[in-house]
Design an enzyme around this catalytic site. Structure first.
Site, PDB file in Angstrom:
ATOM      1  N   LYS A 153       0.825  -1.218   0.000  1.00 49.40           N
ATOM      2  CA  LYS A 153       0.000   0.000   0.000  1.00 49.40           C
ATOM      3  C   LYS A 153       0.860   1.268   0.000  1.00 49.40           C
ATOM      4  O   LYS A 153       0.653   2.175  -0.799  1.00 49.40           O
ATOM      5  CB  LYS A 153      -0.930  -0.026   1.224  1.00 49.40           C
ATOM      6  CG  LYS A 153      -1.990  -1.120   1.134  1.00 49.40           C
ATOM      7  CD  LYS A 153      -2.801  -1.238   2.387  1.00 49.40           C
ATOM      8  CE  LYS A 153      -2.098  -1.924   3.524  1.00 49.40           C
ATOM      9  NZ  LYS A 153      -1.696  -3.322   3.303  1.00 49.40           N
ATOM     10  N   ILE A 154       1.839   1.314   0.907  1.00 54.39           N
ATOM     11  CA  ILE A 154       2.645   2.537   1.036  1.00 54.39           C
ATOM     12  C   ILE A 154       3.600   2.677  -0.147  1.00 54.39           C
ATOM     13  O   ILE A 154       3.717   3.765  -0.742  1.00 54.39           O
ATOM     14  CB  ILE A 154       3.420   2.540   2.375  1.00 54.39           C
ATOM     15  CG1 ILE A 154       2.427   2.560   3.549  1.00 54.39           C
ATOM     16  CG2 ILE A 154       4.367   3.743   2.455  1.00 54.39           C
ATOM     17  CD1 ILE A 154       3.048   2.311   4.915  1.00 54.39           C
ATOM     18  N   THR A 228      11.261   4.541   6.050  1.00 50.92           N
ATOM     19  CA  THR A 228      10.085   4.873   6.870  1.00 50.92           C
ATOM     20  C   THR A 228       9.391   3.581   7.289  1.00 50.92           C
ATOM     21  O   THR A 228       8.231   3.607   7.679  1.00 50.92           O
ATOM     22  CB  THR A 228       9.076   5.745   6.085  1.00 50.92           C
ATOM     23  OG1 THR A 228       8.723   5.064   4.876  1.00 50.92           O
ATOM     24  CG2 THR A 228       9.635   7.116   5.766  1.00 50.92           C
ATOM     25  N   GLU A 259      15.178   2.254  18.315  1.00 47.05           N
ATOM     26  CA  GLU A 259      14.322   3.415  18.596  1.00 47.05           C
ATOM     27  C   GLU A 259      13.485   3.248  19.859  1.00 47.05           C
ATOM     28  O   GLU A 259      13.110   4.236  20.495  1.00 47.05           O
ATOM     29  CB  GLU A 259      13.394   3.691  17.406  1.00 47.05           C
ATOM     30  CG  GLU A 259      12.339   2.618  17.175  1.00 47.05           C
ATOM     31  CD  GLU A 259      11.386   2.972  16.029  1.00 47.05           C
ATOM     32  OE1 GLU A 259      11.863   3.327  14.944  1.00 47.05           O
ATOM     33  OE2 GLU A 259      10.161   2.888  16.247  1.00 47.05           O
ATOM     34  N   HIS A 291       9.788   8.220  14.188  1.00 42.83           N
ATOM     35  CA  HIS A 291       8.684   7.337  13.802  1.00 42.83           C
ATOM     36  C   HIS A 291       7.363   8.113  13.768  1.00 42.83           C
ATOM     37  O   HIS A 291       6.400   7.759  14.450  1.00 42.83           O
ATOM     38  CB  HIS A 291       8.587   6.146  14.770  1.00 42.83           C
ATOM     39  CG  HIS A 291       7.971   4.930  14.134  1.00 42.83           C
ATOM     40  ND1 HIS A 291       8.436   3.665  14.346  1.00 42.83           N
ATOM     41  CD2 HIS A 291       6.920   4.793  13.291  1.00 42.83           C
ATOM     42  CE1 HIS A 291       7.696   2.795  13.678  1.00 42.83           C
ATOM     43  NE2 HIS A 291       6.766   3.459  13.027  1.00 42.83           N
ATOM     44  N   GLN A 292       7.364   9.168  12.980  1.00 48.61           N
ATOM     45  CA  GLN A 292       6.185  10.040  12.922  1.00 48.61           C
ATOM     46  C   GLN A 292       5.502  10.006  11.567  1.00 48.61           C
ATOM     47  O   GLN A 292       4.554  10.761  11.339  1.00 48.61           O
ATOM     48  CB  GLN A 292       6.578  11.485  13.250  1.00 48.61           C
ATOM     49  CG  GLN A 292       7.397  12.164  12.143  1.00 48.61           C
ATOM     50  CD  GLN A 292       7.574  13.652  12.361  1.00 48.61           C
ATOM     51  OE1 GLN A 292       8.352  14.062  13.202  1.00 48.61           O
ATOM     52  NE2 GLN A 292       6.860  14.472  11.600  1.00 48.61           N
ATOM     53  N   ALA A 293       5.976   9.113  10.675  1.00 52.80           N
ATOM     54  CA  ALA A 293       5.434   9.141   9.312  1.00 52.80           C
ATOM     55  C   ALA A 293       3.920   8.941   9.294  1.00 52.80           C
ATOM     56  O   ALA A 293       3.220   9.461   8.438  1.00 52.80           O
ATOM     57  CB  ALA A 293       6.128   8.086   8.451  1.00 52.80           C
ATOM     58  N   PHE A 294       3.416   8.194  10.265  1.00 46.63           N
ATOM     59  CA  PHE A 294       1.970   7.888  10.284  1.00 46.63           C
ATOM     60  C   PHE A 294       1.128   9.052  10.808  1.00 46.63           C
ATOM     61  O   PHE A 294      -0.097   9.013  10.713  1.00 46.63           O
ATOM     62  CB  PHE A 294       1.716   6.679  11.213  1.00 46.63           C
ATOM     63  CG  PHE A 294       1.860   7.041  12.671  1.00 46.63           C
ATOM     64  CD1 PHE A 294       3.100   7.148  13.257  1.00 46.63           C
ATOM     65  CD2 PHE A 294       0.740   7.328  13.438  1.00 46.63           C
ATOM     66  CE1 PHE A 294       3.237   7.513  14.579  1.00 46.63           C
ATOM     67  CE2 PHE A 294       0.868   7.696  14.778  1.00 46.63           C
ATOM     68  CZ  PHE A 294       2.129   7.783  15.346  1.00 46.63           C
TER      69      PHE A 294
HETATM   70  P1  NAI Z   1       1.877  -3.849   2.858  1.00 46.07           P
HETATM   71  O1  NAI Z   1       1.691  -5.151   3.547  1.00 46.07           O
HETATM   72  O2  NAI Z   1       0.743  -3.263   2.097  1.00 46.07           O
HETATM   73  O3  NAI Z   1       3.130  -3.931   1.865  1.00 46.07           O
HETATM   74  C1  NAI Z   1       4.330  -4.561   2.203  1.00 46.07           C
HETATM   75  C2  NAI Z   1       4.933  -5.079   0.914  1.00 46.07           C
HETATM   76  O4  NAI Z   1       6.212  -5.645   1.233  1.00 46.07           O
HETATM   77  C3  NAI Z   1       4.088  -6.192   0.261  1.00 46.07           C
HETATM   78  O5  NAI Z   1       3.870  -5.890  -1.106  1.00 46.07           O
HETATM   79  C4  NAI Z   1       4.927  -7.439   0.449  1.00 46.07           C
HETATM   80  O6  NAI Z   1       4.773  -8.351  -0.629  1.00 46.07           O
HETATM   81  C5  NAI Z   1       6.323  -6.848   0.472  1.00 46.07           C
HETATM   82  N1  NAI Z   1       7.302  -7.749   1.035  1.00 46.07           N
HETATM   83  C6  NAI Z   1       7.129  -8.725   1.973  1.00 46.07           C
HETATM   84  N2  NAI Z   1       8.278  -9.385   2.175  1.00 46.07           N
HETATM   85  C7  NAI Z   1       9.197  -8.813   1.359  1.00 46.07           C
HETATM   86  C8  NAI Z   1      10.567  -9.054   1.108  1.00 46.07           C
HETATM   87  N3  NAI Z   1      11.229 -10.048   1.742  1.00 46.07           N
HETATM   88  N4  NAI Z   1      11.198  -8.277   0.213  1.00 46.07           N
HETATM   89  C9  NAI Z   1      10.532  -7.293  -0.450  1.00 46.07           C
HETATM   90  N5  NAI Z   1       9.231  -7.019  -0.257  1.00 46.07           N
HETATM   91  C10 NAI Z   1       8.585  -7.776   0.633  1.00 46.07           C
HETATM   92  O7  NAI Z   1       2.388  -2.863   3.995  1.00 46.07           O
HETATM   93  P2  NAI Z   1       2.337  -1.271   3.982  1.00 46.07           P
HETATM   94  O8  NAI Z   1       1.064  -0.814   4.593  1.00 46.07           O
HETATM   95  O9  NAI Z   1       2.728  -0.752   2.655  1.00 46.07           O
HETATM   96  O10 NAI Z   1       3.483  -0.946   5.048  1.00 46.07           O
HETATM   97  C11 NAI Z   1       4.852  -1.232   4.780  1.00 46.07           C
HETATM   98  C12 NAI Z   1       5.636  -1.092   6.060  1.00 46.07           C
HETATM   99  O11 NAI Z   1       5.627   0.274   6.473  1.00 46.07           O
HETATM  100  C13 NAI Z   1       5.034  -1.836   7.273  1.00 46.07           C
HETATM  101  O12 NAI Z   1       5.494  -3.181   7.328  1.00 46.07           O
HETATM  102  C14 NAI Z   1       5.543  -1.060   8.438  1.00 46.07           C
HETATM  103  O13 NAI Z   1       6.753  -1.649   8.882  1.00 46.07           O
HETATM  104  C15 NAI Z   1       5.854   0.325   7.860  1.00 46.07           C
HETATM  105  N6  NAI Z   1       5.033   1.385   8.432  1.00 46.07           N
HETATM  106  C16 NAI Z   1       5.651   2.464   8.985  1.00 46.07           C
HETATM  107  C17 NAI Z   1       4.919   3.503   9.514  1.00 46.07           C
HETATM  108  C18 NAI Z   1       5.585   4.722  10.092  1.00 46.07           C
HETATM  109  O14 NAI Z   1       4.920   5.516  10.767  1.00 46.07           O
HETATM  110  N7  NAI Z   1       6.864   4.955   9.846  1.00 46.07           N
HETATM  111  C19 NAI Z   1       3.453   3.449   9.525  1.00 46.07           C
HETATM  112  C20 NAI Z   1       2.895   2.301   8.856  1.00 46.07           C
HETATM  113  C21 NAI Z   1       3.671   1.292   8.357  1.00 46.07           C
END
Ligand code: NAI
Length: 329
Positions: A153-154, A228, A259, A291-294
């Site tokens: 998604k992100i 992020t 962190e 960790h404020q991206a959200f």
């Molecule tokens: P998502 O589940 O929609 O996307 C994650 C993607 O990573 C998927 O397409 C998946 O296939 C892929 N993936 C899984 N294993 C992998 C690997 N070994 N190599 C490459 N790609 C791989 O998750 P979303 O919502 O996009 O979030 C991504 C990450 O962002 C979360 O896991 C979380 O750690 C982080 N995050 C950080 C925030 C912040 O405030 N900094 C807030 C929300 C999420």
């Protein structure tokens, strides 16, 4: 149904208040993180609500279970801090799979724009009536290549933002998104060709220290690395070496391996003990945000809505399986 809410911050409560707590649900907000020392606070509660830096390892899971807690509702997407295997047969675990991919992707771009165009430096200079442009030169993002690791998604929202800037996109994902139109390549090609690399995959055993001395050696000189996602995707020592060797041109870090000991707290009056964090922050080409991206109003509202929904549906006997985290060996 009683919920013990751990690691409460000032911005958490308004989101839940705005959403409205349904009749029959009682929330007690605790400031401490959940860990082995604080788990006893969960006595008498049906569920616990945790965030990214709470520690829900096997011993905390066992303690929660013996206290009669039945569910963990994460108010975040990532669940690397919860021992899901240990929860099997004891506690059900729910998360907020998406609260605002835009919030995180926009923050990633904000960090990139800041480090590249030195707006953080310019802001401080002009406040001191220093109008010199010395050292503020950046480069056009237009036409540059960005490597996106993790196109969920992100990652896909970030790709759309980058397209708007006229950037070329190389993508890597363990499970490429069919029909996304993204140009998927193998990791070595992404490392070798990207001017900017942004991490959007989850932290797993496989992705732990994905960015290390070996992968940095494959990258272009001057590469900008944006994280992020989760701190442990990067081997911090190797990143620091890469920056010192002038191989890595800049790093934008919203997350950091250690962190949990620092982020979300005010250490401005303290001597910070973590030398790696201090070294990073001392570097002119590194930006650290805590960790404020959200952190947008929309995301906080979505977090509250999904968390309350997860809780209520679980206790009504109709758990939302789309938000449930199950152990996958
Ligand atoms: P998502 O589940 O929609 O996307 C994650 C993607 O990573 C998927 O397409 C998946 O296939 C892929 N993936 C899984 N294993 C992998 C690997 N070994 N190599 C490459 N790609 C791989 O998750 P979303 O919502 O996009 O979030 C991504 C990450 O962002 C979360 O896991 C979380 O750690 C982080 N995050 C950080 C925030 C912040 O405030 N900094 C807030 C929300 C999420």
């Amino acid at each position: 149904m009683k919920l013990a809410f751990f690691d409460t911050k000032s911005y958490d409560v308004p989101g839940f208040d705005r959403y409205g707590i349904p009749a029959g649900v009682e929330i007690k907000y605790f400031e401490p993180n959940l860990n082995e020392d604080t788990v006893s606070l969960a006595a008498g509660f049906d569920a616990v609500c945790v965030f990214v830096n709470d520690t829900v390892n096997a011993s905390v899971v066992d303690a929660l279970y013996s206290l009669g807690v039945k569910a963990i509702v994460l108010r975040c997407a990532g669940f690397n801090n919860v021992d899901i295997k240990a929860c099997q047969g004891k506690l059900r675990v729910f998360r907020v799979p998406a609260y605002s991919p835009h919030a995180v992707a926009e923050h990633a771009m904000a960090l990139l724009l800041t480090i590249n165009r030195r707006t953080h430096k310019a802001y401080i200079r002009t406040r001191d009536f220093n109008f010199s442009l010395q050292g503020l030169a950046g480069f056009d993002l237009y036409g540059k290549t960005v490597g996106i690791i993790g196109t969920g998604k992100i990652g896909r929202v970030f790709a759309d933002i980058c397209k708007g800037f006229g950037m070329h996109i190389l993508a890597y994902d363990k499970f490429p998104a069919q029909g996304s139109g993204l140009n998927y390549v193998a990791l070595p090609e992404l490392f070798a060709k990207s001017d900017i690399i942004s991490l959007h995959c989850p932290l797993t055993e496989e992705t732990h220290h994905l960015i290390n001395a070996d992968s940095i050696a494959q990258m272009k000189k001057g590469v900008i690395i944006i994280n992020t996602s989760r701190g442990s995707l990067i081997d911090t020592e190797d990143l620091i070496s890469g920056i010192k060797e002038r191989k890595v041109g800049a790093a934008c870090l919203d997350v950091y391996e250690e962190e949990g000991d620092f982020f979300y707290e005010d250490f401005s009056g303290h001597i910070v003990e973590d030398d790696k964090l201090v070294r990073l922050i001392s570097m002119p080409n590194v930006i650290v945000t805590s960790h404020q991206a959200f952190l947008t109003e929309e995301a906080l509202d979505n977090i509250a809505a999904t968390t309350v929904n997860n809780l209520v549906r679980f206790f009504q006997g109709d758990p939302d399986t789309s938000t449930e985290v199950c152990y996958k060996p």
